[in-house]
Design an enzyme around this catalytic site. Sequence first.
Site, PDB file in Angstrom:
ATOM      1  N   ASP A 132     -12.276 -12.346 -34.775  1.00 23.76           N
ATOM      2  CA  ASP A 132     -11.371 -11.689 -34.229  1.00 23.76           C
ATOM      3  C   ASP A 132     -10.031 -12.371 -33.896  1.00 23.76           C
ATOM      4  O   ASP A 132     -10.109 -13.569 -33.607  1.00 23.76           O
ATOM      5  CB  ASP A 132     -11.962 -11.317 -32.737  1.00 23.76           C
ATOM      6  CG  ASP A 132     -11.224 -10.207 -31.892  1.00 23.76           C
ATOM      7  OD1 ASP A 132     -10.532  -9.454 -32.493  1.00 23.76           O
ATOM      8  OD2 ASP A 132     -11.412 -10.392 -30.718  1.00 23.76           O
ATOM      9  N   TYR A 134      -5.799 -12.319 -32.616  1.00 24.52           N
ATOM     10  CA  TYR A 134      -5.215 -12.352 -31.324  1.00 24.52           C
ATOM     11  C   TYR A 134      -3.644 -12.147 -31.511  1.00 24.52           C
ATOM     12  O   TYR A 134      -2.646 -12.884 -31.249  1.00 24.52           O
ATOM     13  CB  TYR A 134      -5.285 -13.599 -30.521  1.00 24.52           C
ATOM     14  CG  TYR A 134      -5.112 -13.852 -29.222  1.00 24.52           C
ATOM     15  CD1 TYR A 134      -5.724 -13.297 -28.109  1.00 24.52           C
ATOM     16  CD2 TYR A 134      -4.346 -14.855 -28.733  1.00 24.52           C
ATOM     17  CE1 TYR A 134      -5.779 -13.272 -26.765  1.00 24.52           C
ATOM     18  CE2 TYR A 134      -4.005 -15.218 -27.207  1.00 24.52           C
ATOM     19  CZ  TYR A 134      -4.659 -14.233 -26.328  1.00 24.52           C
ATOM     20  OH  TYR A 134      -4.526 -14.316 -25.114  1.00 24.52           O
ATOM     21  N   ARG A 148      -1.042 -18.946 -16.515  1.00 26.50           N
ATOM     22  CA  ARG A 148      -0.202 -20.073 -16.543  1.00 26.50           C
ATOM     23  C   ARG A 148       1.387 -19.376 -16.464  1.00 26.50           C
ATOM     24  O   ARG A 148       2.129 -19.282 -17.590  1.00 26.50           O
ATOM     25  CB  ARG A 148       0.120 -20.681 -17.978  1.00 26.50           C
ATOM     26  CG  ARG A 148      -1.420 -21.376 -18.200  1.00 26.50           C
ATOM     27  CD  ARG A 148      -1.318 -22.251 -19.626  1.00 26.50           C
ATOM     28  NE  ARG A 148      -1.138 -21.137 -20.775  1.00 26.50           N
ATOM     29  CZ  ARG A 148      -1.993 -20.492 -21.268  1.00 26.50           C
ATOM     30  NH1 ARG A 148      -3.069 -20.755 -20.988  1.00 26.50           N
ATOM     31  NH2 ARG A 148      -1.451 -19.341 -22.110  1.00 26.50           N
ATOM     32  N   GLU A 203     -11.417  -4.207 -25.060  1.00 27.36           N
ATOM     33  CA  GLU A 203     -10.079  -4.506 -25.654  1.00 27.36           C
ATOM     34  C   GLU A 203      -9.820  -3.266 -26.974  1.00 27.36           C
ATOM     35  O   GLU A 203     -10.807  -3.165 -27.841  1.00 27.36           O
ATOM     36  CB  GLU A 203     -10.338  -5.855 -26.364  1.00 27.36           C
ATOM     37  CG  GLU A 203     -10.360  -7.041 -25.275  1.00 27.36           C
ATOM     38  CD  GLU A 203     -10.296  -8.182 -25.505  1.00 27.36           C
ATOM     39  OE1 GLU A 203     -10.287  -8.581 -26.727  1.00 27.36           O
ATOM     40  OE2 GLU A 203      -9.796  -9.214 -24.832  1.00 27.36           O
ATOM     41  N   GLU A 205      -8.531  -2.323 -30.279  1.00 28.14           N
ATOM     42  CA  GLU A 205      -8.238  -3.215 -31.386  1.00 28.14           C
ATOM     43  C   GLU A 205      -8.187  -2.240 -32.862  1.00 28.14           C
ATOM     44  O   GLU A 205      -8.963  -1.465 -32.832  1.00 28.14           O
ATOM     45  CB  GLU A 205      -9.202  -4.543 -31.639  1.00 28.14           C
ATOM     46  CG  GLU A 205      -9.205  -5.169 -30.277  1.00 28.14           C
ATOM     47  CD  GLU A 205      -9.858  -6.715 -30.588  1.00 28.14           C
ATOM     48  OE1 GLU A 205      -9.743  -7.223 -31.791  1.00 28.14           O
ATOM     49  OE2 GLU A 205      -9.959  -7.311 -29.629  1.00 28.14           O
ATOM     50  N   ASP A 237     -13.570  -4.437 -28.468  1.00 29.25           N
ATOM     51  CA  ASP A 237     -14.185  -5.653 -28.404  1.00 29.25           C
ATOM     52  C   ASP A 237     -14.259  -5.982 -26.937  1.00 29.25           C
ATOM     53  O   ASP A 237     -13.872  -6.427 -26.124  1.00 29.25           O
ATOM     54  CB  ASP A 237     -13.079  -6.714 -28.809  1.00 29.25           C
ATOM     55  CG  ASP A 237     -13.603  -7.953 -28.499  1.00 29.25           C
ATOM     56  OD1 ASP A 237     -14.706  -8.485 -28.306  1.00 29.25           O
ATOM     57  OD2 ASP A 237     -12.745  -9.124 -28.407  1.00 29.25           O
ATOM     58  N   ARG A 241     -15.186 -10.357 -18.426  1.00 28.82           N
ATOM     59  CA  ARG A 241     -14.151 -11.284 -18.086  1.00 28.82           C
ATOM     60  C   ARG A 241     -14.589 -12.667 -17.057  1.00 28.82           C
ATOM     61  O   ARG A 241     -13.989 -13.501 -17.133  1.00 28.82           O
ATOM     62  CB  ARG A 241     -12.934 -10.563 -17.420  1.00 28.82           C
ATOM     63  CG  ARG A 241     -12.381  -9.550 -18.196  1.00 28.82           C
ATOM     64  CD  ARG A 241     -11.546 -10.080 -19.462  1.00 28.82           C
ATOM     65  NE  ARG A 241     -10.798  -8.844 -20.394  1.00 28.82           N
ATOM     66  CZ  ARG A 241     -10.484  -9.097 -21.338  1.00 28.82           C
ATOM     67  NH1 ARG A 241     -10.649 -10.171 -22.048  1.00 28.82           N
ATOM     68  NH2 ARG A 241     -10.087  -8.023 -21.953  1.00 28.82           N
ATOM     69  N   GLN A 244     -16.326 -14.929 -19.278  1.00 26.05           N
ATOM     70  CA  GLN A 244     -15.388 -15.616 -20.148  1.00 26.05           C
ATOM     71  C   GLN A 244     -14.828 -16.462 -19.356  1.00 26.05           C
ATOM     72  O   GLN A 244     -14.598 -17.637 -19.847  1.00 26.05           O
ATOM     73  CB  GLN A 244     -14.411 -14.435 -20.673  1.00 26.05           C
ATOM     74  CG  GLN A 244     -13.455 -15.009 -21.770  1.00 26.05           C
ATOM     75  CD  GLN A 244     -12.689 -13.634 -22.162  1.00 26.05           C
ATOM     76  OE1 GLN A 244     -12.721 -12.639 -21.901  1.00 26.05           O
ATOM     77  NE2 GLN A 244     -11.841 -14.006 -23.012  1.00 26.05           N
ATOM     78  N   TYR A 248     -15.319 -20.235 -21.420  1.00 26.28           N
ATOM     79  CA  TYR A 248     -14.450 -20.224 -22.720  1.00 26.28           C
ATOM     80  C   TYR A 248     -13.818 -21.671 -22.815  1.00 26.28           C
ATOM     81  O   TYR A 248     -13.495 -21.893 -24.152  1.00 26.28           O
ATOM     82  CB  TYR A 248     -13.545 -19.344 -22.402  1.00 26.28           C
ATOM     83  CG  TYR A 248     -12.126 -19.675 -21.742  1.00 26.28           C
ATOM     84  CD1 TYR A 248     -11.982 -19.715 -20.541  1.00 26.28           C
ATOM     85  CD2 TYR A 248     -10.965 -19.982 -22.440  1.00 26.28           C
ATOM     86  CE1 TYR A 248     -10.971 -19.789 -19.705  1.00 26.28           C
ATOM     87  CE2 TYR A 248      -9.833 -20.270 -21.795  1.00 26.28           C
ATOM     88  CZ  TYR A 248      -9.613 -20.222 -20.396  1.00 26.28           C
ATOM     89  OH  TYR A 248      -8.528 -20.641 -19.688  1.00 26.28           O
ATOM     90  N   LYS A 257     -18.366 -12.028 -25.174  1.00 26.72           N
ATOM     91  CA  LYS A 257     -17.968 -11.131 -26.317  1.00 26.72           C
ATOM     92  C   LYS A 257     -19.046 -10.683 -27.071  1.00 26.72           C
ATOM     93  O   LYS A 257     -19.099  -9.600 -27.862  1.00 26.72           O
ATOM     94  CB  LYS A 257     -17.036 -11.826 -26.953  1.00 26.72           C
ATOM     95  CG  LYS A 257     -15.925 -12.290 -26.519  1.00 26.72           C
ATOM     96  CD  LYS A 257     -14.782 -11.358 -26.183  1.00 26.72           C
ATOM     97  CE  LYS A 257     -13.549 -11.861 -25.882  1.00 26.72           C
ATOM     98  NZ  LYS A 257     -12.424 -10.664 -25.877  1.00 26.72           N
ATOM     99  N   THR A 261     -19.937  -4.846 -29.887  1.00 26.11           N
ATOM    100  CA  THR A 261     -18.656  -4.437 -30.325  1.00 26.11           C
ATOM    101  C   THR A 261     -18.666  -3.140 -31.005  1.00 26.11           C
ATOM    102  O   THR A 261     -19.655  -3.121 -31.726  1.00 26.11           O
ATOM    103  CB  THR A 261     -18.173  -5.792 -31.438  1.00 26.11           C
ATOM    104  OG1 THR A 261     -18.218  -7.030 -30.867  1.00 26.11           O
ATOM    105  CG2 THR A 261     -16.653  -5.244 -31.795  1.00 26.11           C
ATOM    106  N   THR A 364      -6.570  -7.638 -29.173  1.00 28.57           N
ATOM    107  CA  THR A 364      -5.955  -6.608 -28.364  1.00 28.57           C
ATOM    108  C   THR A 364      -4.660  -6.167 -28.633  1.00 28.57           C
ATOM    109  O   THR A 364      -3.915  -6.809 -28.661  1.00 28.57           O
ATOM    110  CB  THR A 364      -6.045  -7.065 -26.855  1.00 28.57           C
ATOM    111  OG1 THR A 364      -7.356  -7.525 -26.440  1.00 28.57           O
ATOM    112  CG2 THR A 364      -5.798  -5.859 -26.001  1.00 28.57           C
ATOM    113  N   GLU A 378      -5.290  -6.317 -18.183  1.00 29.45           N
ATOM    114  CA  GLU A 378      -3.734  -6.107 -18.104  1.00 29.45           C
ATOM    115  C   GLU A 378      -3.421  -4.967 -17.437  1.00 29.45           C
ATOM    116  O   GLU A 378      -2.495  -5.034 -16.384  1.00 29.45           O
ATOM    117  CB  GLU A 378      -3.207  -6.039 -19.493  1.00 29.45           C
ATOM    118  CG  GLU A 378      -3.551  -7.227 -20.339  1.00 29.45           C
ATOM    119  CD  GLU A 378      -3.271  -6.823 -22.089  1.00 29.45           C
ATOM    120  OE1 GLU A 378      -4.207  -6.500 -22.654  1.00 29.45           O
ATOM    121  OE2 GLU A 378      -2.045  -7.251 -22.442  1.00 29.45           O
TER     122      GLU A 378
HETATM  123 MN    MN Z   1     -10.615  -9.346 -28.826  1.00 26.63          MN
END
Ligand code: MN
Length: 432
Positions: A132, A134, A148, A203, A205, A237, A241, A244, A248, A257, A261, A364, A378
């Site tokens: 996968d 990004y 951030r 997600e 994709e 996907d 969260r 994760q 992660y 994850k 899928t 995504t 999001e």
């Molecule tokens: Mn993904």
Amino acid sequence: MTYSINYTHDASVSSWVESANSHLDFPIQNLPLGVCRYAGRKIIVTAVGDLVLNLQGVAARGLLSSSEVTATLSSESLNGLMSLETSHWSTLRRDLHNLLKVGADANLLDGLLYKRSEVDMCLPATIGDYTDFYASIYHATNVGSMFRPENPLLPNYKYVPIGYHGRSSSIVVSGTAIRRPCGQTREGGEVPSFGPSRKLDYELEVAFYVGCGNEQGKPIPIEYAEDHIFGLCILNDWSARDIQAWEYQPLGPFLAKSFATTVSPWVVTLEALEPFRKRAYVRPEGDPEPLPYLSCWSDIERGAIDITLEVYIQTEKMVAQGLEPFKLSTAGFGDMYWTIAQMLAHHTCNGCNLRPGDLIASGTVSGAERGSWGSLLELAWRGSRPIELPSGERRSFLEDGDEIIMRGYCVREGFRRIGFGDCRGRILPALK
Ligand code: MN
């Protein structure tokens, strides 16, 4: 080899399969490939309108011009066909077009066409490995800015197509129910707890299946990358969260994850997508050029694919109230920062070998505007702006009974619209 527009894309050609001529996803110009279960057996099929055509039967009647292609079609998966070359895939497309167009002898296919509602679609290939990426800079910037705000995009993003190795064993076909995963989460307190994920997300994709692979130690140059790409599908996907967020660092996604899928069952070939190719994402002033191994003229000119993607939700309450699925977002696959050829070239640049049937997902797909964001993380901005549904319900993350439906289609003036079919899955409660 680069495909070109040819008579199989001609919008004026109709099929003697009547339903194909008004079908939004599967006109004769598409001819996607898949595997279904019919009368207890798995067979390779193509979709035409509301019907599927048994390609094992077509091959057995000697109706195809390539003996190599014919030999791969008695299989229960597309891996054999995928392992051949682009010219073989083109030959099959032309043969099927010629058999199904108006004027062809329908008797040749007598008994080989079944209603799509009479068959169960299966995974189209035995997927050895799943990766996968990004590749949406909008998605990467959104997620980065939640964690951030002052420095959303990490310094490697514009140089390296970021990816991770996923889990192939838990890939399921559209329609398969998804069990809410359990795992470790840490919300607030110092000590984590174990239990059902409370921040389950999807997600949106696009993914591609690898065609013929490469020998270990031999990278695939970007100029030849598309020769190794068989076709595309829509992929969800599913992501937990809360699991994760806790697991992660430092090695990246793992159990958040790997529980499931979902893929759409039909593989739309690159040749079918030829009319919808477009210029790759144009990097704004100030962005670095890709390193030479990630750049070639043809990829700049036509590396992107203009696919419109949509995500819908339907909750149990919406079903009870007779409400249609509610559209959460619309995005364009043509706006990705990295192309599929760049992903494949990057994947093999260290000598990693890919094999026929490997699945490589884009990451995504999000665009610049809020209405084009491809995850609830999001859209509801980490739970701070819940989505209002027509049932009066609100969602920051998925609840049990929610169904997510993803669709993709391609439109261009002068050509027939083609589509991917649904990629759907409903959430089951976690095991007690
Ligand atoms: Mn993904």
